[in-house]
Motif scaffolding. Structure first.
Motif: not given
Length: 161
Positions: A138-158
């Protein structure tokens, strides 16, 4: 040590979690470096993105350290883990990218892939650990999901540029 292997012991798990900590340190250091190198006229959106990435990396490190503490194993010296990270994930440097956002996207994607692979290796293992398996995943999945959100945010800015 490869994430593609099954994780069979507390020692293996601790090493992999330490790799995650070093990856997070790399992301944070690169975000700070980019922030410091930006011109006097900072782009507020990129500035916020980098600050958030650095803060998130610090939080991820704390969560990973807490998991390692629960394992009760001797930690591997930092320089050994750093060399493992550099060999496997350090193929690029900030100056390899024409743009801060491309570097940040690479960092976020690398971290996401690492956590995704780690979760898969743990789920594919029948080893027992000193920490609760469900809590670990659960902890690792939460971190992974936050990284996925980071990918999405950077992509949107780009995409807006």
């Amino acid at each position: 040590m490869s994430v593609s292997q099954r994780v069979a012991s507390d020692d293996q798990l601790a090493r992999l979690l330490q790799i995650g900590i070093v990856l997070e340190e790399v992301v944070e250091a690169r975000a700070h470096r980019h922030y410091q190198q930006l011109d006097a006229e900072l782009d507020a959106e990129v500035e916020t993105l980098l600050a958030d990435a650095a803060e998130e990396s610090a939080d991820h490190r704390e969560r990973l350290e807490s998991l390692i503490d629960g394992l009760g194993v001797d930690s591997v010296p930092f320089d050994e883990i750093e060399s493992l990270v550099d060999a496997r994930y350090g193929r690029t440097r900030p100056e390899d990218f024409d743009d801060v956002l491309y570097d940040q996207l690479c960092n976020e994607e690398t971290a996401y892939k690492f956590y995704d692979d780690l979760i898969e290796a743990i789920e594919g293992s029948d080893g027992s650990f000193s920490v609760d398996r469900e809590e670990l995943i659960a902890t690792l999945a939460a971190i992974r999901d936050e990284e996925a959100e980071g990918v999405r945010e950077v992509t949107e800015v780009m995409e807006r540029r």
